[in-house]
Design an enzyme around this catalytic site. Structure first.
Site, PDB file in Angstrom:
ATOM      1  N   ASN A 254       0.797  -1.168   0.039  1.00  0.00           N
ATOM      2  CA  ASN A 254       0.138  -0.118   0.017  1.00  0.00           C
ATOM      3  C   ASN A 254       0.698   1.397   0.076  1.00  0.00           C
ATOM      4  O   ASN A 254       0.285   2.524  -0.320  1.00  0.00           O
ATOM      5  CB  ASN A 254      -1.007  -0.136   1.446  1.00  0.00           C
ATOM      6  CG  ASN A 254      -0.168  -0.363   2.725  1.00  0.00           C
ATOM      7  OD1 ASN A 254       0.648  -1.204   2.560  1.00  0.00           O
ATOM      8  ND2 ASN A 254      -0.684   0.213   3.741  1.00  0.00           N
TER       9      ASN A 254
ATOM     10  N   GLN B   9      -5.174  -3.534  -2.089  1.00  0.00           N
ATOM     11  CA  GLN B   9      -4.534  -2.675  -3.309  1.00  0.00           C
ATOM     12  C   GLN B   9      -4.385  -3.187  -4.466  1.00  0.00           C
ATOM     13  O   GLN B   9      -4.010  -2.489  -5.503  1.00  0.00           O
ATOM     14  CB  GLN B   9      -3.250  -2.128  -2.631  1.00  0.00           C
ATOM     15  CG  GLN B   9      -3.336  -1.258  -1.285  1.00  0.00           C
ATOM     16  CD  GLN B   9      -4.075  -0.122  -1.349  1.00  0.00           C
ATOM     17  OE1 GLN B   9      -4.609   0.601  -2.502  1.00  0.00           O
ATOM     18  NE2 GLN B   9      -4.437   0.568  -0.293  1.00  0.00           N
TER      19      GLN B   9
ATOM     20  N   HIS C 105     -14.456   0.097  -0.416  1.00  0.00           N
ATOM     21  CA  HIS C 105     -14.169   1.394  -0.465  1.00  0.00           C
ATOM     22  C   HIS C 105     -12.855   1.853  -1.318  1.00  0.00           C
ATOM     23  O   HIS C 105     -12.766   3.199  -1.527  1.00  0.00           O
ATOM     24  CB  HIS C 105     -14.222   2.070   0.890  1.00  0.00           C
ATOM     25  CG  HIS C 105     -12.962   1.850   1.825  1.00  0.00           C
ATOM     26  ND1 HIS C 105     -12.200   2.869   1.841  1.00  0.00           N
ATOM     27  CD2 HIS C 105     -12.855   0.986   2.576  1.00  0.00           C
ATOM     28  CE1 HIS C 105     -11.346   2.441   2.856  1.00  0.00           C
ATOM     29  NE2 HIS C 105     -11.742   1.308   3.254  1.00  0.00           N
TER      30      HIS C 105
ATOM     31  N   THR D 116     -27.103  -9.133  11.920  1.00  0.00           N
ATOM     32  CA  THR D 116     -28.029  -9.053  10.676  1.00  0.00           C
ATOM     33  C   THR D 116     -27.233  -8.526   9.679  1.00  0.00           C
ATOM     34  O   THR D 116     -26.409  -7.681   9.809  1.00  0.00           O
ATOM     35  CB  THR D 116     -29.171  -8.034  10.983  1.00  0.00           C
ATOM     36  OG1 THR D 116     -29.962  -8.640  12.106  1.00  0.00           O
ATOM     37  CG2 THR D 116     -30.006  -7.769   9.900  1.00  0.00           C
TER      38      THR D 116
ATOM     39  N   CYS E  59      -3.580   4.190   7.642  1.00  0.00           N
ATOM     40  CA  CYS E  59      -4.058   3.530   8.741  1.00  0.00           C
ATOM     41  C   CYS E  59      -2.742   3.791   9.955  1.00  0.00           C
ATOM     42  O   CYS E  59      -2.792   3.587  11.144  1.00  0.00           O
ATOM     43  CB  CYS E  59      -4.123   2.033   8.661  1.00  0.00           C
ATOM     44  SG  CYS E  59      -5.698   1.924   7.758  1.00  0.00           S
TER      45      CYS E  59
HETATM   46  N1  PLP Z   1      -4.899  -3.856   4.000  1.00  0.00           N
HETATM   47  C1  PLP Z   1      -4.529  -3.003   3.037  1.00  0.00           C
HETATM   48  C2  PLP Z   1      -3.178  -3.305   2.084  1.00  0.00           C
HETATM   49  C3  PLP Z   1      -4.798  -1.666   3.082  1.00  0.00           C
HETATM   50  O1  PLP Z   1      -4.167  -0.638   2.397  1.00  0.00           O
HETATM   51  C4  PLP Z   1      -5.961  -1.302   3.816  1.00  0.00           C
HETATM   52  C5  PLP Z   1      -6.422   0.098   3.963  1.00  0.00           C
HETATM   53  O2  PLP Z   1      -5.735   1.127   3.690  1.00  0.00           O
HETATM   54  C6  PLP Z   1      -6.438  -2.382   4.603  1.00  0.00           C
HETATM   55  C7  PLP Z   1      -6.026  -3.369   4.368  1.00  0.00           C
HETATM   56  C8  PLP Z   1      -7.757  -1.925   5.565  1.00  0.00           C
HETATM   57  O3  PLP Z   1      -8.744  -1.783   4.748  1.00  0.00           O
HETATM   58  P1  PLP Z   1     -10.216  -1.186   5.590  1.00  0.00           P
HETATM   59  O4  PLP Z   1     -10.116   0.211   5.557  1.00  0.00           O
HETATM   60  O5  PLP Z   1     -11.324  -1.613   4.640  1.00  0.00           O
HETATM   61  O6  PLP Z   1     -10.433  -1.888   6.775  1.00  0.00           O
END
Ligand code: PLP
Length: 376
Positions: free
Chosen positions: A149, A178, A198, A234, A320
């Protein structure tokens, strides 16, 4: 506004929004209810599951709807490990995974699992040879992302899978967040795959875990029989139904968008390298959707804020971990200096970006470096 942050999230396609709002308006039944409204929703959701399964070339029963990729990663890793502890307790995972993977494996340590981190090489990938050298008789799970990412580095999934599957009791989990709908994902050789809506112009709160039928998982959410008893609660039927449309539209455009972002990426590589003190950190062979760069003259944070003031959205590192360390651990793991890692920004492109936006970005960078840059 110029949005170069598609790896963090994307806008929702109007077609997806329409399906979702129609569902909210007319099909609000509980997919588990036995009356007509409930049965209709159930049918639509199962049709969506079937369509998704066809697009991924897996079985409908191999699609588990979840709420986000973090949940899919947690269910894949913790769920698999706890259900398969009798087979062994050794887990291999790359050292640059999303926190939902690393925190899941760290969580497993208290249950006696031994976690071994695989270091990426200077190209940002895990080699099959490395996996081979660390596989043991008691290795039950290997987890690597498909595309990194922060850098766009692409792991050789098929080759790693061959090594993993030499051990018949070992499963291979791949975080495809990604890569999915950007490059082909070889689902046929993966046991567990994570996908998020998303990131591909779908809804937040919508994701899935592809789980092959022979793979046993322990549910993380206890509840009813939803999602084969693997995810009580649900179901978010409107989102699950909209997901099929999200995936179909993204796959239909895959080749055209790939070509478009490749040209933008190439143009930016050429123009950025003309700026003194610039570094293109993503390798040439990386996914063209992600371009990681640094300028000696300016730190990530200053550049990100200055670009933001000009209406240009980029990331200083993966979103993140953006509130933690102030440098990119992926860059450091690839052998880049701490300076490059603290000066890096990530551009990530999408279907609506244009060459004109790339030109504006270059002009903005030159101006910012001129105004705020440190003298080199
Ligand atoms: N895995 C990777 C490689 C990501 O880049 C991300 C989000 O940036 C995620 C997992 C987590 O995605 P989510 O926001 O849908 O939990």
């Amino acid at each position: 506004m110029i949005y170069f942050d598609h790896s963090s999230t994307t806008s929702v396609r109007p077609e997806v929004r329409r399906v979702y709002s129609q569902m909210l308006e007319n099909q609000y039944g509980n997919a588990d209810s036995l009356h007509t409204l409930g049965r209709n929703v159930h049918q639509l959701m199962e049709k969506s599951r079937e369509n998704i399964a066809n697009m991924l070339k897996v079985l409908p029963s191999e699609i588990i709807f979840t709420g986000c990729a973090s949940e899919s990663n947690s269910l894949a890793i913790i769920g698999y490990a706890l259900a398969n502890k009798h087979r062994g307790n050794h887990i291999l995972v790359s050292n640059v995974e999303h926190p939902s993977v690393t925190n899941s494996v760290e969580f497993l340590k208290q249950f006696g699992f031994e976690i071994e981190y695989l270091p990426i090489n200077e190209r940002g990938i895990i080699t099959p040879e490395l996996v081979q050298s660390r596989m043991r008789k008691d290795t039950i799970l290997v987890s690597t992302m498909h595309v990194n990412n922060e850098m766009g580095a692409i792991n050789p999934i098929q080759e790693i899978s061959k090594v993993v599957h030499r051990n018949p009791t070992c499963a291979y989990h791949v975080d495809c967040v990604q890569s999915f709908t950007k490059i082909d994902v070889p689902f046929h050789c993966i046991d567990l795959a994570t996908i998020s809506a998303h990131k591909i112009h779908g809804l937040k709160g919508s994701a899935l875990l592809m789980k092959k039928k022979n793979i046993q998982l322990m549910p993380l959410i206890q509840g009813g029989q939803q999602e084969q008893g693997l995810r009580g609660g649900t179901e978010n039927a409107p989102a699950n139904i909209a997901l099929a449309k999200t995936i179909r539209l993204a796959l239909e455009e895959q080749a055209v968008v790939y070509d478009k972002v490749s040209k933008i990426n190439q143009y930016l590589r050429e123009e950025i390298s003309k700026i003194p003190g610039s570094h293109i950190n993503s390798k040439e062979e990386a996914l063209p959707y992600i371009l990681n760069i640094s300028f000696d003259a300016i730190t990530s944070e200053v550049l990100l804020n200055a670009l933001d003031q000009k209406g240009i959205c980029v990331s200083a590192k993966s979103t993140c971990s953006s509130h933690q360390r102030n440098y990119s651990s992926t860059l450091v793991a690839m052998g880049y200096s701490e300076k490059i890692a603290t000066h890096m920004i990530r551009l990530s492109f999408g279907k609506d970006n244009t060459m004109k936006e790339a030109q504006t970005f270059i002009e903005a960078c030159k101006e910012i470096i001129n105004n705020y840059g440190l003298s080199l």
